[in-house]
Design an enzyme around this catalytic site. Structure first.
Site, PDB file in Angstrom:
ATOM      1  N   LYS A 111       0.821  -1.220   0.000  1.00 26.45           N
ATOM      2  CA  LYS A 111       0.000   0.000   0.000  1.00 26.45           C
ATOM      3  C   LYS A 111       0.855   1.269   0.000  1.00 26.45           C
ATOM      4  CE  LYS A 111      -4.336  -1.909   1.408  1.00 26.45           C
ATOM      5  NZ  LYS A 111      -5.596  -1.822   2.116  1.00 26.45           N
ATOM      6  N   LYS A 193      -6.607 -10.595  -6.798  1.00 26.37           N
ATOM      7  CA  LYS A 193      -7.828 -10.899  -6.047  1.00 26.37           C
ATOM      8  C   LYS A 193      -8.871  -9.803  -6.294  1.00 26.37           C
ATOM      9  CE  LYS A 193      -7.559  -8.747  -1.563  1.00 26.37           C
ATOM     10  NZ  LYS A 193      -7.965  -8.711  -0.220  1.00 26.37           N
ATOM     11  N   LYS A 196     -12.293  -4.435  -3.215  1.00 20.54           N
ATOM     12  CA  LYS A 196     -13.206  -3.289  -3.174  1.00 20.54           C
ATOM     13  C   LYS A 196     -12.608  -2.058  -3.834  1.00 20.54           C
ATOM     14  CE  LYS A 196     -13.823  -3.701   1.855  1.00 20.54           C
ATOM     15  NZ  LYS A 196     -12.437  -3.786   2.353  1.00 20.54           N
TER      16      LYS A 196
HETATM   17  P1  ATP Z   1      -9.199  -3.223  -0.134  1.00 19.91           P
HETATM   18  O1  ATP Z   1      -9.382  -3.102  -1.611  1.00 19.91           O
HETATM   19  O2  ATP Z   1      -9.651  -2.021   0.642  1.00 19.91           O
HETATM   20  O3  ATP Z   1      -7.850  -3.735   0.277  1.00 19.91           O
HETATM   21  P2  ATP Z   1     -10.445  -5.819  -0.116  1.00 19.91           P
HETATM   22  O4  ATP Z   1     -11.750  -5.982  -0.794  1.00 19.91           O
HETATM   23  O5  ATP Z   1      -9.255  -6.329  -0.828  1.00 19.91           O
HETATM   24  O6  ATP Z   1     -10.250  -4.313   0.317  1.00 19.91           O
HETATM   25  P3  ATP Z   1     -10.022  -6.375   2.665  1.00 19.91           P
HETATM   26  O7  ATP Z   1     -10.757  -5.297   3.379  1.00 19.91           O
HETATM   27  O8  ATP Z   1      -8.541  -6.350   2.634  1.00 19.91           O
HETATM   28  O9  ATP Z   1     -10.653  -6.557   1.215  1.00 19.91           O
HETATM   29  O10 ATP Z   1     -10.431  -7.783   3.222  1.00 19.91           O
HETATM   30  C1  ATP Z   1     -11.536  -8.034   4.022  1.00 19.91           C
HETATM   31  C2  ATP Z   1     -11.686  -9.518   4.176  1.00 19.91           C
HETATM   32  O11 ATP Z   1     -12.254 -10.043   2.983  1.00 19.91           O
HETATM   33  C3  ATP Z   1     -10.387 -10.264   4.431  1.00 19.91           C
HETATM   34  O12 ATP Z   1     -10.623 -11.302   5.345  1.00 19.91           O
HETATM   35  C4  ATP Z   1     -10.047 -10.791   3.065  1.00 19.91           C
HETATM   36  O13 ATP Z   1      -9.279 -11.940   3.083  1.00 19.91           O
HETATM   37  C5  ATP Z   1     -11.425 -11.059   2.465  1.00 19.91           C
HETATM   38  N1  ATP Z   1     -11.363 -10.882   1.025  1.00 19.91           N
HETATM   39  C6  ATP Z   1     -11.142  -9.729   0.363  1.00 19.91           C
HETATM   40  N2  ATP Z   1     -11.135  -9.921  -0.956  1.00 19.91           N
HETATM   41  C7  ATP Z   1     -11.349 -11.240  -1.144  1.00 19.91           C
HETATM   42  C8  ATP Z   1     -11.443 -12.071  -2.300  1.00 19.91           C
HETATM   43  N3  ATP Z   1     -11.302 -11.595  -3.504  1.00 19.91           N
HETATM   44  N4  ATP Z   1     -11.687 -13.374  -2.114  1.00 19.91           N
HETATM   45  C9  ATP Z   1     -11.846 -13.876  -0.882  1.00 19.91           C
HETATM   46  N5  ATP Z   1     -11.753 -13.172   0.238  1.00 19.91           N
HETATM   47  C10 ATP Z   1     -11.513 -11.853   0.133  1.00 19.91           C
END
Ligand code: ATP
Ligand code: LTN
Length: 327
Positions: A111, A193, A196
């Site tokens: 990040k 992955k 959001k």
């Molecule tokens: P950001 O884009 O703000 O980093 P994010 O959508 O990648 O957000 P996080 O907030 O980092 O998600 O993760 C929240 C939870 O959701 C964590 O436990 C993470 O492992 C799970 N998670 C996020 N994206 C995925 C995905 N694509 N598949 C499965 N689990 C996910």
């Protein structure tokens, strides 16, 4: 009963990746543990957020937790920022965490590269997360693989604090990591992955997307030129991610899905995946719409605030005593 704590950041709109990888684990766990589920809103501001959007995302996340099936009668649901002891405990932990370990955290490295002129909170983020966990004497912390390192740091912080002050004050928490098939890839670039904060929203299914958008996104998902519905993350990440979604939402095993779609084309499979996603999300959206502006939601948060303040205050008063900050 063992105690569990976990939370999501309201750093954007919630995706089907968050649902499959995180929210569903919370639902499965709610009968097994005394469970605390929160919105990590103070973590969200480690990256610049528009205040209006943040406020909306926080409330939507609480409503989505419940709409997805997290039962407010079985879980304590609360906002991190409603409980000021998290930041207080975090400060004491900051003064008991070696500076050097923070720069080695993978999430920080990623990040800090992505955001120019990032703020200090991005570096100290895992210490606040340690406070979130350690205040509640949590036994287990369900998180995605990407957060495992932070839970391990929380363990290290707890152990070194206990050693330094010759106490058994902090319980050492265990991370529980969701299984590999629950990691959902981005629909456009399936080697990444689904996230959001992805720039291209076409690769991301949000829980509140319209039916038309969900179908369009799934039908447009990147696959490969083989026409073979086979789970192979390495060589066929696109189709594997769609299989993972289908597997997670129907309960059919990967082998059963491969058998069912043997010889079928990708279009047929994509349509079925879209049907399953729509059938999962529409009832969630209906419950969400009833809840999001309700007083019931405010009552749930007020209750969570009061319950967690009581626990956190007691822990904070003790920690102050241990480090010599009491009168
Ligand atoms: P950001 O884009 O703000 O980093 P994010 O959508 O990648 O957000 P996080 O907030 O980092 O998600 O993760 C929240 C939870 O959701 C964590 O436990 C993470 O492992 C799970 N998670 C996020 N994206 C995925 C995905 N694509 N598949 C499965 N689990 C996910
Ligand atoms: N960093 C986590 C959210 C989070 C969390 C926690 C999870 C903040 N504090 C404590 C479990 C326990 C994330 O980004 N998913």
């Amino acid at each position: 009963m063992k105690r569990m704590i976990t939370g999501l950041q309201p750093s954007g709109r919630i995706t089907i990746g968050n649902y499959i990888g995180a929210i569903r684990q919370m639902i499965n766990n709610q009968d097994l543990y005394e469970s605390f589920i929160f919105v990590a809103d103070m973590h969200a501001i480690t990256i610049p957020q528009d205040p209006e959007a943040l406020k909306k995302n926080i409330r939507e996340l609480v409503a989505l937790y419940i709409a997805c099936g997290i039962d407010p009668n079985k879980n304590v649901i609360f906002l991190q920022s409603d409980n000021y002891y998290h930041a207080n405990v975090s400060w004491i932990l900051e003064c008991n965490t070696p500076f050097g370990v923070l720069g080695r955290m993978t999430q920080f490295k990623d990040k800090s590269k992505k955001h120019q002129n990032f703020m200090a909170g991005l570096l100290t983020y895992p210490i606040l997360m340690a406070a979130d966990i350690l205040i509640y004497d949590a036994d287990i912390v369900p998180v995605g693989k990407d957060q495992k390192q932070h839970v391990e740091l929380a363990r290290d912080i707890a152990e070194s604090f206990n050693k330094r002050y010759n106490t058994e004050f902090f319980k050492i928490p265990e991370p529980v990591i969701s299984k590999e098939t629950s990691k959902i890839g981005d629909l456009i670039d399936p080697t990444k992955k689904m996230s959001k904060s992805a720039e291209n929203k076409k690769g991301v299914i949000f829980l509140l997307d319209s039916e038309a958008d969900i179908r369009k996104k799934i039908m447009g998902a990147t696959t490969d030129s083989e026409m073979n519905i086979k789970y192979d993350v390495e060589n066929k990440p696109g189709i594997s991610s769609l299989i993972a979604i289908y597997h997670e939402l129907t309960g059919l095993s990967i082998a059963e899905i491969e058998e069912k779609y043997k010889g079928q084309n990708y279009g047929t499979f994509k349509k079925d995946v879209a049907d399953v996603v729509v059938n999962t999300l529409i009832p969630i959206q209906e419950r969400f719409n009833k809840l999001v502006n309700s007083k019931e939601l405010d009552d749930i948060l007020e209750n969570g605030k009061n319950k967690t303040l009581e626990i956190a205050k007691a822990k904070y008063e003790q920690i102050k005593k241990i480090v010599g900050l009491d009168r």
